[in-house]
Design an enzyme around this catalytic site. Structure first.
Site, PDB file in Angstrom:
ATOM      1  N   ASP B 249       0.884  -1.165   0.000  1.00  0.00           N
ATOM      2  CA  ASP B 249       0.000   0.000   0.000  1.00  0.00           C
ATOM      3  C   ASP B 249       0.921   1.214   0.000  1.00  0.00           C
ATOM      4  OD1 ASP B 249      -2.281  -1.552   0.128  1.00  0.00           O
ATOM      5  OD2 ASP B 249      -2.270  -1.616   2.314  1.00  0.00           O
ATOM      6  N   ASP B 368     -13.796  -4.653  -3.034  1.00  0.00           N
ATOM      7  CA  ASP B 368     -13.754  -4.634  -1.567  1.00  0.00           C
ATOM      8  C   ASP B 368     -15.143  -5.020  -1.080  1.00  0.00           C
ATOM      9  OD1 ASP B 368     -11.149  -3.709  -1.661  1.00  0.00           O
ATOM     10  OD2 ASP B 368     -11.732  -1.594  -1.533  1.00  0.00           O
TER      11      ASP B 368
END
Lengths: 200, 488
Positions: B249, B368
């Protein structure tokens, strides 16, 4: 010896160039037919559609330049669609003639697995076949992205299985082709490129 | 591994009982037309259960066996076989093998008599297990012997095969009991039964050493899978390695890590992390750009470029991709594939457009998913806001639009180290054919196995676990190899 990378717009040339330099190639990246015709060691990359890649070769007279180089004794490595271009014919979107440098035809994957194949696959060298390209990685795992492949090609030196066996690599005289992406296959892929670059 | 179609018979018809209730019958038609519709080829093994026989204790569907044996099918039949006479009746009708349950578990003398008279190759021992205990008499009572004792006895008689059903899994479509089959200490060839509902289940069973075959009933009848496809998938189950994918990330050019998408902390330089991961054996790298503003997007492109310069494995980049131009910019910067999330939910056509422009292989749907009551919802804005769209339906739609792969993140599990959400994975992998990358929740070695084996994922992604060096990619690969799961 200088390695000449054909600067095809339908290929990820930058990645292959980087990988070739990493394994010690002294690199010339060009789309000049004369330079290609006079090359001693050629790499033909390609992604996307066979027909677009073949059209580009023909329109820029690079097909005849490759034939000239091969006739002069150059060695050649085709990668992915560049590998498919070596064959007689591809059946992607109709039937298109290839360079005819190795025997056989390119077909769409049949069977039940999702197409395109996206991912790693184990490549097995043919019994008694030429091991020049795969020295040190005879039973290696390589990264593939393809919907089409040759199968049981007469010049096959390695195969893999994706819902059925297909030709992962070919060799005829000084001409080689690999269906996978050596530039994305980590150490095993770099080894194949090094084997080609250092071969005389 | 052999994949054996299984049919329950009642009144000469193929049926299914709801929860074993004879009053709640779904009929599928006569056996011949069902076999034709399932494309069961000649020479195939076929598993039959005579439901009336298991209730009444005497063979009923002999005529069906006679007809099917003539179709060149190797029929194995079970249902209430309690005596040599019953067993002989089935064999005389043309059954290749008989499947013996209660007697095998509870009546060693009768089992021996049948084996002596007909030969051990004619007998398959059927053992039904609930919570490790062998159950008999139509699952109504506990057997006198333990599972290990029954297996040893069957093996000692020279019987080669045991059909083992986990009662809790049967007909539930939640997957077979991998743990049970893996735990068995036996030389018998195990036929796994119960809960096999996806192609992934079949592949996972084929990787368990003792399992020689599996029977599939409902999943074939309900067209959840094709027999030919299942058989093709297990023909070379170990050719294609499953992938381990570390994730970085990245924000403002640095690797960061948060729990449940919040509470962010710094975790290093992306180029160094990427190189370390490739050296450790990562099969692919994912970079998620979590910088929120356009001003930082240029930084992200530079990061991607820097990482790709020294990386020789595929690189997938996602985060903030809104247009086909964003997509193109990331490919130019050095990404091999680009993951789209929020923008695709708002404009699904973006998937089709990118697939046409750059090829299906370049498009990854990043989904997600968050559990809401009894289903999963696709979330937008880094998991913070629900789109109101059903996550499973969305994944399926994205496959049709042209995504090459799905990166499926459980928002509930992300950063918790509590394990991947297997239910979410199964829900998606059972309805799409493309590969699913499991993401969110990895915390221990067995989580990786479960995501692949039970969840049907073809790749497993983790971030903090690898960053913090609690596990290395090599650790995961060694563990999976030991569990029979092929890796590179």
């Amino acid at each position: 010896m200088i390695t000449t990378l054909i600067d095809s717009p339908v290929a990820n040339v930058a990645n292959i160039a980087r990988a070739l330099r990493t394994v010690g190639a002294e690199l010339q990246v060009t789309r000049d037919p004369d330079a290609i015709a006079n090359a001693e060691k050629l790499v033909l990359p390609g992604v996307g559609s066979f027909i677009a890649a073949m059209c580009w070769l023909e329109e820029n007279r690079i097909d005849s330049a490759i034939h000239a180089a091969v006739a002069n004794g150059a060695s050649l490595l085709g990668v992915c669609v560049g590998h498919q271009l070596l064959f007689d014919v591809s059946h992607e979107m109709g039937t298109t003639a290839g360079l005819g440098l190795v025997r056989g035809e390119v077909h769409k994957f049949e069977g039940s697995l999702p197409v395109p194949q996206i991912g790693w696959n184990r490549v097995q060298c043919a019994e008694g076949g030429d091991r020049t390209l795969f020295e040190g990685v005879e039973n290696g795992v390589f990264y593939f992205v393809n919907s089409y492949a040759a199968s049981n090609a007469p010049d096959e030196i390695a195969r893999a299985d994706y819902g059925g066996p297909f030709t992962a690599a070919v060799q005829r005289d000084r001409i080689f082709g690999v269906q996978f992406h050596p530039e994305k296959s980590s150490a095993a892929g770099l080894r194949v490129l090094r084997n080609f670059v250092s071969w005389t | 591994m052999d994949v054996i179609p299984s049919l329950d018979l009642l009144g000469g018809q193929v049926v299914r009982l709801l929860h074993g209730d004879f009053a709640k019958v779904t009929a599928y038609g006569d056996p011949e037309s069902v076999l034709d519709s399932l494309d069961v080829p000649r020479g195939s093994r076929l598993h039959l259960v005579d439901l009336e026989a298991s209730r009444s204790g005497r063979p009923i569907e002999l005529d069906v066996v006679r007809r099917l044996a003539k179709r060149d099918l190797r029929v194995q039949v079970g249902g209430g076989i309690r005596s040599l006479a019953d067993a002989r009746a089935w064999i005389e009708a043309g059954a290749a093998k008989i499947v013996i349950g209660t007697v095998a578990a509870d009546s060693p003398a009768i089992l021996r008599e049948i084996v002596d008279a007909l030969g051990p190759d004619r007998v398959i021992a059927a053992i039904d297990v609930r919570d490790g205990i062998v159950r008999v008499n139509g699952w109504e009572s506990d057997a006198r012997a333990t599972l290990a004792e029954v297996l040893a006895r069957v093996e000692a008689l020279g019987i080669g095969e045991a059909l083992i059903t986990d009662i809790n899994k049967d007909g539930a479509m939640r997957g077979p009991s991998f743990a049970l089959y893996r735990s068995l200490q036996t030389k018998l060839r195990i036929i796994a039964s119960g809960g096999v509902s996806t192609l992934g289940d079949v592949v996972s069973l084929s990787r368990i050493r003792s399992v020689g075959a599996c029977v599939i009933g409902r999943a074939l009848l309900d067209r959840r899978m094709q027999l030919a496809e299942a058989r093709a998938r297990v023909a070379t189950p170990n050719a294609i390695p499953e992938r381990i994918i570390p994730c970085l990330d990245v924000r403002d050019g640095r690797v960061v890590k948060g729990v449940n998408f919040v509470d962010i902390r710094d975790a290093g330089d992306p180029v160094e992390c990427a190189a370390r991961y490739e050296a450790e054996g990562a099969d692919e790298l994912v970079i998620l750009d979590i910088s929120a503003t356009d001003a930082n997007r240029t930084t992200a492109l530079e990061t991607v470029h820097r990482v790709s310069e020294s990386l020789f494995i595929p690189l997938t980049v996602g985060g903030g991709v809104r247009t086909i131009e964003d997509f193109r910019a990331l490919l130019r910067a050095g990404a091999d594939r680009v993951a789209i999330n929020t923008a695709a939910l708002r404009n699904p056509q973006l998937i089709a457009d990118c697939a046409r422009e750059f090829g299906v292989q370049a498009v990854v749907l990043s989904c997600d998913a968050k559990r809401v009551n009894d289903h999963f919802e696709a979330m937008v804005r880094s998991g913070k806001e629900s789109s109101g769209v059903d996550a499973v339906a969305w994944c399926r739609q994205a496959e049709e639009l042209g995504t090459g792969e799905i990166l499926l993140t459980s928002v509930d599990r992300d950063g918790t180290n509590a394990g991947y959400d297997i239910e979410l994975l199964r829900a998606v992998t059972s309805v799409v054919r493309i590969s699913v990358i499991a993401s969110g929740g990895a915390g221990a070695l067995e989580h990786f196995r479960d995501a692949i084996e039970s969840g049907g994922a073809r790749a497993v992604l983790a971030a903090s676990l690898f960053h913090d060096r609690r596990l290395s990619i090599g650790d995961v690969k060694r563990y999976l190899t030991g569990e029979g799961i092929p890796v590179r």
